[in-house]
Design an enzyme around this catalytic site. Structure first.
Site, short mmCIF file in Angstrom:
data_model
loop_
_atom_site.label_atom_id
_atom_site.label_comp_id
_atom_site.label_asym_id
_atom_site.label_seq_id
_atom_site.Cartn_x
_atom_site.Cartn_y
_atom_site.Cartn_z
N CYS A 170 67.23 129.40 40.64
CA CYS A 170 66.60 130.55 41.11
C CYS A 170 66.70 131.65 39.19
O CYS A 170 65.95 132.67 39.83
CB CYS A 170 67.61 131.58 42.35
SG CYS A 170 68.16 131.25 43.50
N HIS A 187 67.03 139.10 41.58
CA HIS A 187 66.30 138.53 42.01
C HIS A 187 67.41 138.19 43.13
O HIS A 187 68.21 139.09 43.59
CB HIS A 187 67.75 136.68 41.58
CG HIS A 187 67.45 135.34 42.45
ND1 HIS A 187 66.17 135.30 43.59
CD2 HIS A 187 68.69 134.95 43.12
CE1 HIS A 187 67.47 134.00 43.63
NE2 HIS A 187 68.03 133.67 43.30
N ASN A 225 65.65 134.69 49.92
CA ASN A 225 65.62 134.34 49.06
C ASN A 225 64.54 133.35 48.29
O ASN A 225 65.17 131.90 49.15
CB ASN A 225 67.00 133.69 48.48
CG ASN A 225 67.43 133.28 47.33
OD1 ASN A 225 66.41 133.23 46.74
ND2 ASN A 225 68.57 133.33 47.12
#
Length: 322
Positions: A114, A249, A279
């Site tokens: 990520c 994020h 996500n």
């Protein structure tokens, strides 16, 4: 003369299919309210059967190139952040290069889960500052839906697909003020995705799906992102009040809220895309940046803090004067 890298164009792409919490609750023991209360997610996008990380990357990249009014042949370097590449090799960066029809540039991938886009931005910044490149295309592109076990309530509720892009150009004006990247492999077992084709006898039965121990990941993420805020501000001799926007994020609203609190920042100054995107791993920061730029919230001259945390563990930040 000091040489900086500056954001000159952004882009983003989300697949057409929307998968809601209600739809997921029909196949696993969960509910819309349960998911939303714990994550802040209502729905996510799912890539079509013919879509790939490189096909989505191309759409986002072309938007960024168009926004910068740039000839693709001017691009010296392409860096793609992805954990879901089209192929083991060649890199998705090379596949994107071919799609864009660019001959005279270097292309490669970065795999930092990520945090991938932050790592890629840091690399791109060094290339431009050193004079090795004048224009660098950075793309985060992920098809997380293909590495999620849709019977695992702990992970299938979290992830979505998409691509975000940013084009950086050399400038005499300050752009990227600093980047900070870190990793610690000690935590590898808290969040990982096996590669069945590279399995040993010990793990040959593991499917290629995301495995996550959510509570442990949450605790480390909150503490780690708090430290990266302090590190970034200290490196630039700035106060929390000097930051205009937080572009985090998009993993969990509680993690994002904790980072905003560290900055003493209202959530009105946080770019949130999580509710309708989930996500999207390495794509999420660049997708959020693109949204903030294109809807007019992020204005030229404002200070923007990008940050991310991912498997590895990896974490990082980029402080940008947009």
């Amino acid at each position: 003369m000091t040489r900086y890298s500056r954001v000159i164009g952004t882009g983003g792409y989300l697949p057409e299919e929307v998968r809601t919490n209600e739809q997921i609750s029909q196949t696993v023991d969960t509910s819309d309210s349960w998911i939303f209360e714990r994550t802040g997610i209502k729905s996510r996008r799912i890539a079509g059967a013919e879509e790939t990380a490189s096909s989505m990357a191309e759409i986002a990249a072309r938007q960024a190139i168009e926004a910068a009014a740039c000839d693709p042949e001017e691009i010296d370097l392409i860096i793609v952040a992805t954990g879901t590449p089209d192929r083991v090799y060649p890199s998705t960066g090379c596949l994107l290069q071919r799609r864009l029809g660019i001959k005279n540039c270097v292309a490669f991938d970065v795999q930092a889960a990520c945090s991938g886009s932050i790592f890629a931005l840091s690399i791109a910044d060094q290339y431009i500052k050193s004079g090795a490149a004048k224009k660098v295309l950075v793309v985060g592109s992920e098809i997380c839906s293909r590495v999620v076990d849709w019977t695992d309530r702990g992970t299938c509720i979290l992830f979505g697909d998409g691509a975000g892009a940013v084009l950086l150009g050399a400038s005499d004006e300050a752009g990227i003020l600093s980047t900070h990247i870190h990793s610690d492999g000690e935590y590898e077992d808290l969040l990982y995705c096996p590669n069945p084709q590279a399995a040993t006898e010990a793990n040959k039965d593991e499917a290629g799906y995301i495995n996550m121990r959510g509570n442990e990941v949450f605790k480390v993420a909150v503490n780690t992102l708090g430290r990266i805020v302090d590190e970034t501000l200290a490196a630039n001799n700035m106060l929390q009040s000097d930051v205009d926007w937080l572009v985090p994020h998009q993993a969990n609203t509680r993690i994002i809220a904790a980072t905003a609190k560290k900055l003493k920042m209202s959530m009105d100054h946080v770019i949130l895309t999580l509710e309708n995107q989930g996500n999207t791993s390495s794509a999420s920061v660049l997708l959020a940046l693109n949204e903030g730029v294109r809807d007019g919230r992020i204005q030229r001259g404002q200070v923007v803090l990008l940050e991310a945390f991912g498997a590895g563990f990896t974490w990082g930040s980029a402080l940008i004067k947009y």
